[in-house]
Design a protein around this motif. Sequence first.
Motif, PDB file in Angstrom:
ATOM      1  N   TRP A 172       0.835  -1.188   0.000  1.00  0.00           N
ATOM      2  CA  TRP A 172       0.000   0.000   0.000  1.00  0.00           C
ATOM      3  C   TRP A 172       0.877   1.247   0.000  1.00  0.00           C
ATOM      4  O   TRP A 172       1.926   1.279   0.651  1.00  0.00           O
ATOM      5  CB  TRP A 172      -0.876  -0.005   1.243  1.00  0.00           C
ATOM      6  CG  TRP A 172      -1.798   1.168   1.369  1.00  0.00           C
ATOM      7  CD1 TRP A 172      -3.031   1.295   0.814  1.00  0.00           C
ATOM      8  CD2 TRP A 172      -1.587   2.363   2.113  1.00  0.00           C
ATOM      9  NE1 TRP A 172      -3.594   2.500   1.164  1.00  0.00           N
ATOM     10  CE2 TRP A 172      -2.715   3.183   1.967  1.00  0.00           C
ATOM     11  CE3 TRP A 172      -0.529   2.825   2.888  1.00  0.00           C
ATOM     12  CZ2 TRP A 172      -2.835   4.425   2.560  1.00  0.00           C
ATOM     13  CZ3 TRP A 172      -0.635   4.067   3.480  1.00  0.00           C
ATOM     14  CH2 TRP A 172      -1.780   4.855   3.317  1.00  0.00           C
ATOM     15  N   VAL A 173       0.468   2.251  -0.726  1.00  0.00           N
ATOM     16  CA  VAL A 173       1.134   3.554  -0.723  1.00  0.00           C
ATOM     17  C   VAL A 173       0.067   4.604  -0.431  1.00  0.00           C
ATOM     18  O   VAL A 173      -1.113   4.406  -0.737  1.00  0.00           O
ATOM     19  CB  VAL A 173       1.856   3.844  -2.067  1.00  0.00           C
ATOM     20  CG1 VAL A 173       3.031   2.913  -2.263  1.00  0.00           C
ATOM     21  CG2 VAL A 173       0.914   3.726  -3.241  1.00  0.00           C
ATOM     22  N   PRO A 174       0.443   5.734   0.176  1.00  0.00           N
ATOM     23  CA  PRO A 174      -0.551   6.746   0.556  1.00  0.00           C
ATOM     24  C   PRO A 174      -1.457   7.216  -0.586  1.00  0.00           C
ATOM     25  O   PRO A 174      -2.614   7.553  -0.340  1.00  0.00           O
ATOM     26  CB  PRO A 174       0.308   7.898   1.080  1.00  0.00           C
ATOM     27  CG  PRO A 174       1.530   7.223   1.604  1.00  0.00           C
ATOM     28  CD  PRO A 174       1.781   6.071   0.659  1.00  0.00           C
ATOM     29  N   SER A 175      -0.985   7.202  -1.807  1.00  0.00           N
ATOM     30  CA  SER A 175      -1.841   7.645  -2.919  1.00  0.00           C
ATOM     31  C   SER A 175      -3.040   6.723  -3.123  1.00  0.00           C
ATOM     32  O   SER A 175      -4.027   7.112  -3.746  1.00  0.00           O
ATOM     33  CB  SER A 175      -1.029   7.753  -4.209  1.00  0.00           C
ATOM     34  OG  SER A 175      -0.551   6.484  -4.594  1.00  0.00           O
ATOM     35  N   MET A 176      -2.999   5.515  -2.580  1.00  0.00           N
ATOM     36  CA  MET A 176      -4.122   4.588  -2.692  1.00  0.00           C
ATOM     37  C   MET A 176      -5.269   4.972  -1.752  1.00  0.00           C
ATOM     38  O   MET A 176      -6.375   4.454  -1.877  1.00  0.00           O
ATOM     39  CB  MET A 176      -3.674   3.154  -2.406  1.00  0.00           C
ATOM     40  CG  MET A 176      -2.684   2.601  -3.424  1.00  0.00           C
ATOM     41  SD  MET A 176      -1.951   1.030  -2.915  1.00  0.00           S
ATOM     42  CE  MET A 176      -3.301  -0.094  -3.201  1.00  0.00           C
ATOM     43  N   THR A 191     -12.477   1.693  -1.606  1.00  0.00           N
ATOM     44  CA  THR A 191     -12.003   0.323  -1.423  1.00  0.00           C
ATOM     45  C   THR A 191     -13.160  -0.612  -1.105  1.00  0.00           C
ATOM     46  O   THR A 191     -14.078  -0.244  -0.368  1.00  0.00           O
ATOM     47  CB  THR A 191     -10.969   0.249  -0.288  1.00  0.00           C
ATOM     48  OG1 THR A 191     -11.550   0.774   0.901  1.00  0.00           O
ATOM     49  CG2 THR A 191      -9.714   1.022  -0.618  1.00  0.00           C
ATOM     50  N   PRO A 192     -13.098  -1.824  -1.623  1.00  0.00           N
ATOM     51  CA  PRO A 192     -14.129  -2.829  -1.319  1.00  0.00           C
ATOM     52  C   PRO A 192     -14.097  -3.222   0.166  1.00  0.00           C
ATOM     53  O   PRO A 192     -13.105  -3.011   0.861  1.00  0.00           O
ATOM     54  CB  PRO A 192     -13.745  -4.016  -2.203  1.00  0.00           C
ATOM     55  CG  PRO A 192     -12.799  -3.481  -3.220  1.00  0.00           C
ATOM     56  CD  PRO A 192     -12.137  -2.297  -2.611  1.00  0.00           C
ATOM     57  N   GLY A 194      -8.811   4.656   4.899  1.00  0.00           N
ATOM     58  CA  GLY A 194      -9.415   5.965   5.086  1.00  0.00           C
ATOM     59  C   GLY A 194      -9.817   6.252   6.526  1.00  0.00           C
ATOM     60  O   GLY A 194     -10.145   7.379   6.866  1.00  0.00           O
ATOM     61  N   SER A 195      -9.801   5.254   7.393  1.00  0.00           N
ATOM     62  CA  SER A 195     -10.173   5.439   8.792  1.00  0.00           C
ATOM     63  C   SER A 195      -8.921   5.697   9.640  1.00  0.00           C
ATOM     64  O   SER A 195      -7.868   5.115   9.398  1.00  0.00           O
ATOM     65  CB  SER A 195     -10.888   4.200   9.318  1.00  0.00           C
ATOM     66  OG  SER A 195     -11.125   4.316  10.707  1.00  0.00           O
ATOM     67  N   ALA A 196      -9.057   6.554  10.648  1.00  0.00           N
ATOM     68  CA  ALA A 196      -7.939   6.844  11.545  1.00  0.00           C
ATOM     69  C   ALA A 196      -7.950   5.950  12.783  1.00  0.00           C
ATOM     70  O   ALA A 196      -6.979   5.913  13.533  1.00  0.00           O
ATOM     71  CB  ALA A 196      -7.984   8.308  11.971  1.00  0.00           C
TER      72      ALA A 196
END
Length: 159
Positions: free
Chosen positions: A93-97, A102-103, A140-142
């Motif tokens: 995974w890279v931050p641009s993803m 996402t499923p 996307g969740s913190a």
Amino acid sequence: MTIKPLCCLLLIGMLAGCASAPQTPPQRQALYGLGERAAQTIVDEPGWSAENIVLLLARPDIDMSLEVDTEYFRETLTRALLAQGGGPQVLNWVPSMADATTPDNQWLLKTRLLAEGPALTLSDRELRPYRLELALYRPGSATPRWRWNIDGALDVDAL
């Protein structure tokens, strides 16, 4: 006639040398067990069917005092996860993803390898205590949905 026995002795010597040579670099041995333990925990502990999961593996955060190569550790963990029977699919995974939708079967795995105190000097080796923190997030969740810590010590000679 004397050349044949000499050739046979040389061949036997070369084969014996190959058989006794280490098969993996020392760092692989030092991190292999840690990667296996982490992979087994990730497959067993969150209470999911890992075979339907796609793990997005973030770049590990590693305390530099442990002298562990970040990309080497990531590779070791990736291989250990892929080797698990019924285990997840694994993608780097890279931050641009993070911008992509996402499923539901995709989870972001973040790892931190931290030094846990000073090195322990024994008579024949030096050990570096560590804590490996594993955390699963929905992309996307913190807030992590699952966390686990693995404590141990790395043998400095094997690094």
